[in-house]
Design a protein around this motif. Structure first.
Motif, PDB file in Angstrom:
ATOM      1  N   VAL A 184       3.646  20.090   8.152  1.00  0.00           N
ATOM      2  CA  VAL A 184       3.742  18.691   7.708  1.00  0.00           C
ATOM      3  C   VAL A 184       4.930  18.538   6.764  1.00  0.00           C
ATOM      4  N   HIS A 220      -8.476  -6.255   6.924  1.00  0.00           N
ATOM      5  CA  HIS A 220      -7.634  -5.527   5.965  1.00  0.00           C
ATOM      6  C   HIS A 220      -6.322  -6.252   5.745  1.00  0.00           C
ATOM      7  N   ASN A 229      -2.386  -6.239   8.083  1.00  0.00           N
ATOM      8  CA  ASN A 229      -2.034  -4.974   8.759  1.00  0.00           C
ATOM      9  C   ASN A 229      -1.339  -5.272  10.074  1.00  0.00           C
ATOM     10  N   LEU A 255      -0.213   5.334  14.743  1.00  0.00           N
ATOM     11  CA  LEU A 255       0.083   5.089  13.327  1.00  0.00           C
ATOM     12  C   LEU A 255      -0.901   4.093  12.720  1.00  0.00           C
ATOM     13  N   HIS A 256      -1.680   3.441  13.576  1.00  0.00           N
ATOM     14  CA  HIS A 256      -2.624   2.405  13.130  1.00  0.00           C
ATOM     15  C   HIS A 256      -4.048   2.821  13.535  1.00  0.00           C
ATOM     16  N   GLY A 257      -4.705   2.044  14.330  1.00  0.00           N
ATOM     17  CA  GLY A 257      -6.105   2.357  14.641  1.00  0.00           C
ATOM     18  C   GLY A 257      -6.275   3.573  15.530  1.00  0.00           C
ATOM     19  N   ARG A 294       4.557  11.398  -2.750  1.00  0.00           N
ATOM     20  CA  ARG A 294       4.610  10.244  -1.842  1.00  0.00           C
ATOM     21  C   ARG A 294       3.336   9.385  -1.909  1.00  0.00           C
ATOM     22  N   ASP A 306      -9.094   6.252   8.340  1.00  0.00           N
ATOM     23  CA  ASP A 306      -9.249   7.014   9.585  1.00  0.00           C
ATOM     24  C   ASP A 306      -9.523   8.488   9.373  1.00  0.00           C
ATOM     25  N   ARG A 312       2.654  14.962  11.302  1.00  0.00           N
ATOM     26  CA  ARG A 312       2.115  14.137  10.218  1.00  0.00           C
ATOM     27  C   ARG A 312       0.676  14.545   9.966  1.00  0.00           C
ATOM     28  N   PHE A 348     -12.963   1.017  16.272  1.00  0.00           N
ATOM     29  CA  PHE A 348     -12.193   0.320  15.231  1.00  0.00           C
ATOM     30  C   PHE A 348     -12.013  -1.147  15.636  1.00  0.00           C
ATOM     31  N   ARG A 387     -12.962  -4.611  13.734  1.00  0.00           N
ATOM     32  CA  ARG A 387     -11.881  -5.488  13.277  1.00  0.00           C
ATOM     33  C   ARG A 387     -11.889  -6.872  13.909  1.00  0.00           C
ATOM     34  N   ALA A 395      -5.160   6.325  14.881  1.00  0.00           N
ATOM     35  CA  ALA A 395      -5.107   7.514  14.021  1.00  0.00           C
ATOM     36  C   ALA A 395      -6.448   8.239  13.979  1.00  0.00           C
ATOM     37  N   ARG A 423     -12.329   2.720   1.394  1.00  0.00           N
ATOM     38  CA  ARG A 423     -13.169   2.874   2.587  1.00  0.00           C
ATOM     39  C   ARG A 423     -13.387   4.350   2.901  1.00  0.00           C
ATOM     40  N   PHE A 447      -3.875  10.349   6.766  1.00  0.00           N
ATOM     41  CA  PHE A 447      -3.376  10.327   5.382  1.00  0.00           C
ATOM     42  C   PHE A 447      -2.267   9.283   5.261  1.00  0.00           C
ATOM     43  N   GLY A 448      -2.145   8.692   4.105  1.00  0.00           N
ATOM     44  CA  GLY A 448      -1.055   7.762   3.836  1.00  0.00           C
ATOM     45  C   GLY A 448      -1.432   6.339   4.175  1.00  0.00           C
ATOM     46  N   HIS A 449      -0.747   5.410   3.522  1.00  0.00           N
ATOM     47  CA  HIS A 449      -1.017   3.990   3.781  1.00  0.00           C
ATOM     48  C   HIS A 449       0.117   3.159   3.196  1.00  0.00           C
TER      49      HIS A 449
HETATM   50  C1  SDX Z   1      -4.611   2.069   9.392  1.00  0.00           C
HETATM   51  O1  SDX Z   1      -2.078  -1.567   7.214  1.00  0.00           O
HETATM   52  C2  SDX Z   1      -3.322  -1.352   7.196  1.00  0.00           C
HETATM   53  O2  SDX Z   1      -4.059  -1.923   6.416  1.00  0.00           O
HETATM   54  C3  SDX Z   1      -3.820  -0.396   8.278  1.00  0.00           C
HETATM   55  C4  SDX Z   1      -5.293  -0.019   8.191  1.00  0.00           C
HETATM   56  C5  SDX Z   1      -6.198  -1.196   8.484  1.00  0.00           C
HETATM   57  O3  SDX Z   1      -7.346  -1.188   8.035  1.00  0.00           O
HETATM   58  O4  SDX Z   1      -5.755  -2.078   9.284  1.00  0.00           O
HETATM   59  O5  SDX Z   1      -5.611   0.460   6.894  1.00  0.00           O
HETATM   60  C6  SDX Z   1      -5.666   1.047   9.220  1.00  0.00           C
HETATM   61  O6  SDX Z   1      -3.766   1.908  10.238  1.00  0.00           O
HETATM   62  C7  SDX Z   1      -4.590   3.251   8.455  1.00  0.00           C
HETATM   63  C8  SDX Z   1      -3.364   4.192   8.715  1.00  0.00           C
HETATM   64  C9  SDX Z   1      -3.714   5.121   9.883  1.00  0.00           C
HETATM   65  N1  SDX Z   1      -2.491   5.924  10.232  1.00  0.00           N
HETATM   66  C10 SDX Z   1      -2.435   7.221   9.981  1.00  0.00           C
HETATM   67  O7  SDX Z   1      -3.292   7.856   9.352  1.00  0.00           O
HETATM   68  C11 SDX Z   1      -1.181   7.888  10.543  1.00  0.00           C
HETATM   69  C12 SDX Z   1      -0.569   8.814   9.492  1.00  0.00           C
HETATM   70  N2  SDX Z   1      -0.044   7.973   8.405  1.00  0.00           N
HETATM   71  C13 SDX Z   1       1.211   7.448   8.556  1.00  0.00           C
HETATM   72  O8  SDX Z   1       2.028   7.660   9.625  1.00  0.00           O
HETATM   73  C14 SDX Z   1       1.710   6.544   7.465  1.00  0.00           C
HETATM   74  O9  SDX Z   1       1.205   6.967   6.270  1.00  0.00           O
HETATM   75  C15 SDX Z   1       1.408   5.075   7.664  1.00  0.00           C
HETATM   76  C16 SDX Z   1       1.860   4.606   9.005  1.00  0.00           C
HETATM   77  C17 SDX Z   1      -0.060   4.832   7.518  1.00  0.00           C
HETATM   78  C18 SDX Z   1       2.129   4.305   6.581  1.00  0.00           C
HETATM   79  O10 SDX Z   1       3.468   4.443   6.835  1.00  0.00           O
HETATM   80  P1  SDX Z   1       4.606   3.836   5.848  1.00  0.00           P
HETATM   81  O11 SDX Z   1       4.016   3.006   4.790  1.00  0.00           O
HETATM   82  O12 SDX Z   1       5.663   3.234   6.706  1.00  0.00           O
HETATM   83  O13 SDX Z   1       5.128   5.076   5.129  1.00  0.00           O
HETATM   84  P2  SDX Z   1       6.323   5.973   5.681  1.00  0.00           P
HETATM   85  O14 SDX Z   1       6.090   6.317   7.122  1.00  0.00           O
HETATM   86  O15 SDX Z   1       7.603   5.296   5.315  1.00  0.00           O
HETATM   87  O16 SDX Z   1       6.120   7.283   4.814  1.00  0.00           O
HETATM   88  C19 SDX Z   1       6.650   7.386   3.492  1.00  0.00           C
HETATM   89  C20 SDX Z   1       6.896   8.882   3.329  1.00  0.00           C
HETATM   90  C21 SDX Z   1       7.736   9.480   4.451  1.00  0.00           C
HETATM   91  O17 SDX Z   1       8.361  10.636   3.903  1.00  0.00           O
HETATM   92  P3  SDX Z   1       9.956  10.558   3.518  1.00  0.00           P
HETATM   93  O18 SDX Z   1      10.699   9.970   4.700  1.00  0.00           O
HETATM   94  O19 SDX Z   1      10.015   9.666   2.303  1.00  0.00           O
HETATM   95  O20 SDX Z   1      10.358  11.982   3.239  1.00  0.00           O
HETATM   96  O21 SDX Z   1       5.639   9.582   3.414  1.00  0.00           O
HETATM   97  C22 SDX Z   1       5.648  10.432   4.557  1.00  0.00           C
HETATM   98  C23 SDX Z   1       6.750   9.959   5.472  1.00  0.00           C
HETATM   99  O22 SDX Z   1       7.245  11.052   6.238  1.00  0.00           O
HETATM  100  N3  SDX Z   1       4.338  10.262   5.180  1.00  0.00           N
HETATM  101  C24 SDX Z   1       3.628  11.254   5.699  1.00  0.00           C
HETATM  102  C25 SDX Z   1       2.441  10.671   6.141  1.00  0.00           C
HETATM  103  N4  SDX Z   1       2.460   9.360   5.898  1.00  0.00           N
HETATM  104  C26 SDX Z   1       3.646   9.103   5.303  1.00  0.00           C
HETATM  105  N5  SDX Z   1       3.901  12.570   5.827  1.00  0.00           N
HETATM  106  C27 SDX Z   1       2.938  13.314   6.404  1.00  0.00           C
HETATM  107  N6  SDX Z   1       1.766  12.839   6.853  1.00  0.00           N
HETATM  108  C28 SDX Z   1       1.491  11.520   6.757  1.00  0.00           C
HETATM  109  N7  SDX Z   1       0.334  11.052   7.193  1.00  0.00           N
END
Ligand code: SDX
Length: 429
Positions: free
Chosen positions: A295, A233, A236, A267-269, A356, A363, A301, A384, A388, A271, A316, A305-307
């Motif tokens: 949330v 990916h 990452n 926050l990564h794998g 957002r 995940d 969190r 995972f 990977r 999750a 995926r 959700f989110g990326h």
């Molecule tokens: C993987 O990079 C890759 O390619 C990774 C991956 C891969 O194949 O290698 O795709 C695999 O790691 C997928 C991600 C798995 N992680 C999660 O599901 C954990 C929950 N998601 C997050 O914590 C978050 O979305 C990230 C870590 C995935 C991304 O974080 P960013 O890009 O740094 O975004 P951010 O934390 O700055 O969030 C931006 C805003 C924030 O709100 P504000 O401060 O602007 O008010 O969105 C909010 C965050 O609070 N937010 C979420 C959220 N994800 C972001 N709010 C609630 N739930 C969430 N999941």
């Protein structure tokens, strides 16, 4: 004819500078010429968490986050998930082209015949506490492998690199399965070379007293596709760790232990494991609105959700959702899927998530399938990591062969105290 350059004016001096633009980037080093005096270090780019910094050129994986596009060496992930196998995809990532039939046979033979690990590794795994987290065991065991292959340090030698690449891809399922068997107090089940890569992993995980384990073909194929979806990916967090560690030229086992450690984070794998725990905590569809409120308050969190890159559906996640139905036809429906689907439906209507651009990522649904296939939750990040592994190794090798790359050593903005003299202890307050 517009020029591919950026003209900047430093208002501190009135001087203007013309910086070349290549591939949509400006070289950060080109900012160093922008100074206010001869002894000025020059400008740097400040980019915590590398939100907008390209650290390398790579030909391996292409992602368009806005369009939800993912391609391995130009092949759409949807086509690879439908038509390829994990080992064929691993070959593609490492070599840049799909293998011929002869190349694939040789590659599969090589990987199949390197699945056994040194018996001493068992002693290592036996040393872990009964409730040791499988990912902690996996990270340690991958690092330990470096002590069994002294030749692995010869990273400039293509054959030596290939030997370790084959070993790591072949042995990660064995390490994962042995960690699991240790956790549940089961005897180790050894590799069965008659089985496919993924079928053998299921064998080592779930074989009990039967003389020969036979994986269910639907589950074997579903897991193989899940490994394909996790195979790479681009840059990452864990791949960046693989490249960063690899830039100081240790052996690939040590690099991959660091990459797996980065992947372990929730926050990564990690999750995928947290998603299952979250769905179990929510417990019912009725409880979803209250969780969404938590949330939105920032108390929790929405895991899965989110990326950082995808600001649309993670392609995926869409494929994994389709696989779920096939798995449930065999295993019976995992009731958590209803909570997950409703959670997705509600979240995608909520302004908090829409504003957002938060969508389900890889995940969100994978853990529901893993649980239905009887994998314990805490081994999900290890699954995972198995997927990977070829991506980490392809990126590591690409970094080593990239003439632009050298040891990774970012700069900083110093915010600490100015020079001051040492204070004798009796004079400190
Ligand atoms: C993987 O990079 C890759 O390619 C990774 C991956 C891969 O194949 O290698 O795709 C695999 O790691 C997928 C991600 C798995 N992680 C999660 O599901 C954990 C929950 N998601 C997050 O914590 C978050 O979305 C990230 C870590 C995935 C991304 O974080 P960013 O890009 O740094 O975004 P951010 O934390 O700055 O969030 C931006 C805003 C924030 O709100 P504000 O401060 O602007 O008010 O969105 C909010 C965050 O609070 N937010 C979420 C959220 N994800 C972001 N709010 C609630 N739930 C969430 N999941």
């Amino acid at each position: 004819m517009p020029k591919d350059t950026l003209t900047v004016v430093d208002n501190r001096t009135g001087k203007s500078y013309e910086l070349p633009i290549q591939n949509g980037t400006v070289r950060a080093a080109d900012f160093r010429q922008i100074k206010t005096s001869d002894d000025d270090f020059g400008l740097m780019a400040y980019d915590p968490a590398f939100m907008n910094t390209a650290a390398c050129r790579s030909a391996i994986t292409y992602i368009d986050g806005d369009k939800g596009i993912l391609q391995y060496r130009g092949y759409p992930i949807e086509q690879l998930a439908e038509k390829s196998t994990f080992l064929e995809t691993a070959y593609l990532l490492l070599h840049g082209e799909l293998p011929t039939a002869a190349e694939l046979d040789a590659w599969v033979y090589q990987v199949t015949h390197h699945t056994i690990i040194h018996e001493n590794i068992k002693k290592f795994i036996d040393g872990f506490h009964h409730d040791a987290h499988p990912m902690g065991m996996f990270v340690s065991a991958v690092a330990a492998l470096s002590t069994f292959y002294a030749e692995a340090k010869r990273i400039a030698d293509e054959q030596m690199r290939n030997n370790q690449i084959v070993r790591l891809i072949a042995k990660t399922p064995t390490l994962a399965a042995f960690a699991h068997r240790h956790s549940v107090g089961m005897p180790y089940a050894y590799p069965d070379n008659d089985l496919s890569y993924t079928g053998n992993f299921l064998n080592m995980m779930f074989k009990t007293t039967e003389v020969k384990y036979g994986p269910h073909p639907v589950l074997e194929r579903a897991l193989d596709v899940l490994f394909i979806l996790h195979a790479d990916h681009e840059q990452n967090c864990s791949t960046s760790a693989m490249r960063g560690i690899g830039s100081s030229h240790p052996d690939p086992y040590s690099c991959m232990a660091g990459a797996a450690a980065a992947l372990y984070g929730p926050l990564h794998g990690g999750a995928n494991e947290e998603v299952l725990r979250m769905l179990r905590e929510i417990g019912s569809i009725d409880a979803i609105p209250a969780y969404i409120q938590r949330v939105k308050k920032g108390e929790v969190r929405l895991m899965g959700f989110g990326h950082r890159v995808y600001k649309n559906f993670d392609p995926r996640a869409k494929i994994i959702k389709q696989i779920a139905e096939q798995v449930f036809d065999v295993t019976g429906k995992n009731p958590l899927i209803d909570i997950a689907v409703e959670l997705e439906r509600i979240a995608l209507q909520e302004e908090y998530f829409v504003s957002r651009k938060l969508y389900p990522n890889v995940d969100f649904y994978s853990g529901i399938i893993y649980e239905a296939m009887k994998f314990p939750v805490d081994i999900f990040p290890v699954l995972f990591a198995i997927g990977r592994t070829p991506g980490w190794l392809a990126q590591w090798q690409e970094m080593l062969l990239d003439k632009e790359q050298k040891i990774a050593r970012p700069r900083q903005v110093y915010t600490g105290p100015a020079k001051r003299d040492y204070v004798a202890i009796e004079k400190r307050s």
